[in-house]
Design an enzyme around this catalytic site. Structure first.
Site, PDB file in Angstrom:
ATOM      1  N   SER A 283      -6.470   3.600   3.981  1.00 38.33           N
ATOM      2  CA  SER A 283      -5.750   2.780   3.008  1.00 38.33           C
ATOM      3  C   SER A 283      -6.708   2.059   2.071  1.00 38.33           C
ATOM      4  O   SER A 283      -6.522   0.882   1.724  1.00 38.33           O
ATOM      5  CB  SER A 283      -4.845   1.762   3.717  1.00 38.33           C
ATOM      6  OG  SER A 283      -3.876   1.257   2.831  1.00 38.33           O
TER       7      SER A 283
ATOM      8  N   LYS B  64       2.655   6.650   5.064  1.00 37.96           N
ATOM      9  CA  LYS B  64       1.823   5.519   4.655  1.00 37.96           C
ATOM     10  C   LYS B  64       2.457   4.186   5.041  1.00 37.96           C
ATOM     11  O   LYS B  64       3.644   3.971   4.816  1.00 37.96           O
ATOM     12  CB  LYS B  64       1.617   5.564   3.134  1.00 37.96           C
ATOM     13  CG  LYS B  64       0.596   4.570   2.622  1.00 37.96           C
ATOM     14  CD  LYS B  64      -0.811   5.051   2.950  1.00 37.96           C
ATOM     15  CE  LYS B  64      -1.844   3.970   2.682  1.00 37.96           C
ATOM     16  NZ  LYS B  64      -1.743   2.838   3.652  1.00 37.96           N
TER      17      LYS B  64
ATOM     18  N   LYS C  36       0.376   3.575  -2.859  1.00 42.94           N
ATOM     19  CA  LYS C  36      -0.764   4.494  -2.923  1.00 42.94           C
ATOM     20  C   LYS C  36      -0.310   5.956  -2.904  1.00 42.94           C
ATOM     21  O   LYS C  36      -1.050   6.853  -3.331  1.00 42.94           O
ATOM     22  CB  LYS C  36      -1.716   4.243  -1.755  1.00 42.94           C
ATOM     23  CG  LYS C  36      -2.500   2.943  -1.819  1.00 42.94           C
ATOM     24  CD  LYS C  36      -3.428   2.815  -0.608  1.00 42.94           C
ATOM     25  CE  LYS C  36      -4.395   1.647  -0.725  1.00 42.94           C
ATOM     26  NZ  LYS C  36      -3.799   0.361  -0.396  1.00 42.94           N
TER      27      LYS C  36
ATOM     28  N   SER D 265       0.799  -1.235   0.000  1.00 47.96           N
ATOM     29  CA  SER D 265       0.000   0.000   0.000  1.00 47.96           C
ATOM     30  C   SER D 265       0.824   1.275   0.000  1.00 47.96           C
ATOM     31  O   SER D 265       0.280   2.365  -0.183  1.00 47.96           O
ATOM     32  CB  SER D 265      -0.935   0.008   1.212  1.00 47.96           C
ATOM     33  OG  SER D 265      -1.972  -0.918   1.048  1.00 47.96           O
TER      34      SER D 265
END
Length: 389
Positions: free
Chosen positions: A116, A223, A59, A56
């Site tokens: 997320s 993140k 992202k 993730s």
């Protein structure tokens, strides 16, 4: 005139060879990259250019491109976007969107940052894609990443869902984090938000997974990431005083390890290094030889204060040298770039800082030029005699 590389003395600023103990940081992460933003100093690079599954953490690229679209007027924060069946079908971490929803861009951005949301990424991707598909947006992500200097990043989707060839390096992730912080200060505070409750439909997914945000150590982004292939990773940033540290790592076994390593990196980065001013703007660092000038030498000075990050046990102790091609032919203008100051701190990458002329050096008069020419002829004559013998 014959030019060669000259190495000048730097005693003027009191630099010496460091004798301090190393400040190296050992990490269990498979790959890691840590940098001090204010000075650009790389504090740690472990397999930093290896292209790995980013989970993730990728992202962040979707977010960067969404922020660009908002800035350019191609997206509006209050605009409501439709949810496709493709976006709805994503599992893992989601906002639990369905095809009956129309969601504001602002909610989607928070859904990506805080929750997320894989589905939220797909909605943004399909909206900005040149062909309306997530795959088309992923190709656009790869091209944009190359333009930004992220040479070890290739995207197969918008959210890091496991896919062949979907890869990023830790250096690329840190570069991307730096761009998010510097290019979009108006959006960056969203990364520090600890909670986002999207219309109450998913009470089990409302908390930001970044383990640093609740520790009061200056952390404000960015993140987390996790898949079985990638392991646990994090792209993080923290600011204490005037310093900001940015880091990325991946390949840990558990979320607990991720939290532990994240805090260790932040503490090490701020406690084991501090900024030092090695020379002020306009302060003479060294001198360079001048050819056919009114004066035989010219002072070399930095254009700006030389601020460097050094281990706390090695303040003002660093090996250094000044390199230039010389002698430098007159005339020389004040501020003309002439040399480089090369700093070699222990356990840190080499730093190169440009040096400029301290003052104008006009061409010498007839007498100086005649004496210089005579000196060259005598030198060559002596060499010829030595060769003849």
């Amino acid at each position: 005139m014959f030019k060669s590389v000259f190495y000048a003395c730097v005693a003027a600023i009191g630099l010496t060879v460091a004798t301090s103990e190393a400040s190296a940081f050992e990490t269990k992460a498979r790959a890691a990259f840590v940098m001090d933003q204010s000075t650009g100093t790389v504090l740690l690079a472990k397999n930093a250019d290896e292209a790995l599954p980013p989970a993730s953490m990728s992202k962040l690229m979707t977010l960067y491109m969404a922020f660009e679209a908002v800035r350019d007027g191609r997206l509006q924060m209050t605009e409501k976007l439709p949810v496709s069946q493709h976006a709805m079908n994503y599992g893992g971490s989601t906002m639990f969107l369905d095809t009956t929803d129309r969601v504001t861009v602002e909610d989607l951005l928070r859904g990506i940052i805080v929750l997320s949301g894989n589905d939220a990424c797909a909605v943004i991707a399909e909206t900005l894609s040149p062909d309306g598909t997530e795959a088309g947006f992923a190709r656009l992500m790869t091209r944009r990443a190359r333009q930004m200097g992220m040479t070890n990043s290739t995207f197969a989707n918008s959210n890091g869902w496991p896919a062949p060839g979907h890869r990023m390096s830790m250096r690329d992730l840190a570069l991307l984090a730096n761009r998010l912080i510097t290019d979009f200060p108006e959006f960056y505070p969203m990364f520090a938000e600890r909670e986002f409750q999207f219309d109450g439909r998913a009470p089990q997914n409302t908390q930001n997974r970044n383990p640093l945000l609740r520790l009061n150590i200056g952390a404000d982004g960015l993140k987390t990431g996790h898949t079985s292939e990638a392991g646990y990773g994090l792209v993080g940033s923290a600011k204490q005083g005037n310093r900001r540290v940015i880091f990325a790592f991946s390949g840990l076994q558990t979320a607990a390890e991720r939290a532990e390593v994240s805090e260790q990196i932040v503490n090490w980065s701020f406690r084991q290094f501090s900024e030092s001013t090695l020379a002020r703007e306009g302060e003479r660092v060294a001198e360079a030889d001048v050819w056919m000038g009114k004066t035989p030498r010219v002072g070399l000075v930095p254009e700006n204060d030389i601020e460097v990050l050094l281990p706390v046990l090695a303040q003002n102790k660093v090996k250094a040298e000044v390199i230039y091609n010389g002698p430098i032919e007159a005339p020389i203008a004040k501020g003309q770039s002439l040399a480089e100051l090369v700093l070699m701190p222990e356990d840190l990458p080499e730093m190169r800082i440009p040096l400029v002329a301290e003052a104008d050096v006009p061409e010498g008069g007839f007498g100086i030029r005649l004496r210089t020419a005579a000196g060259v002829l005598m030198q060559q004559f002596g060499l010829n005699l030595a060769g003849a013998s």
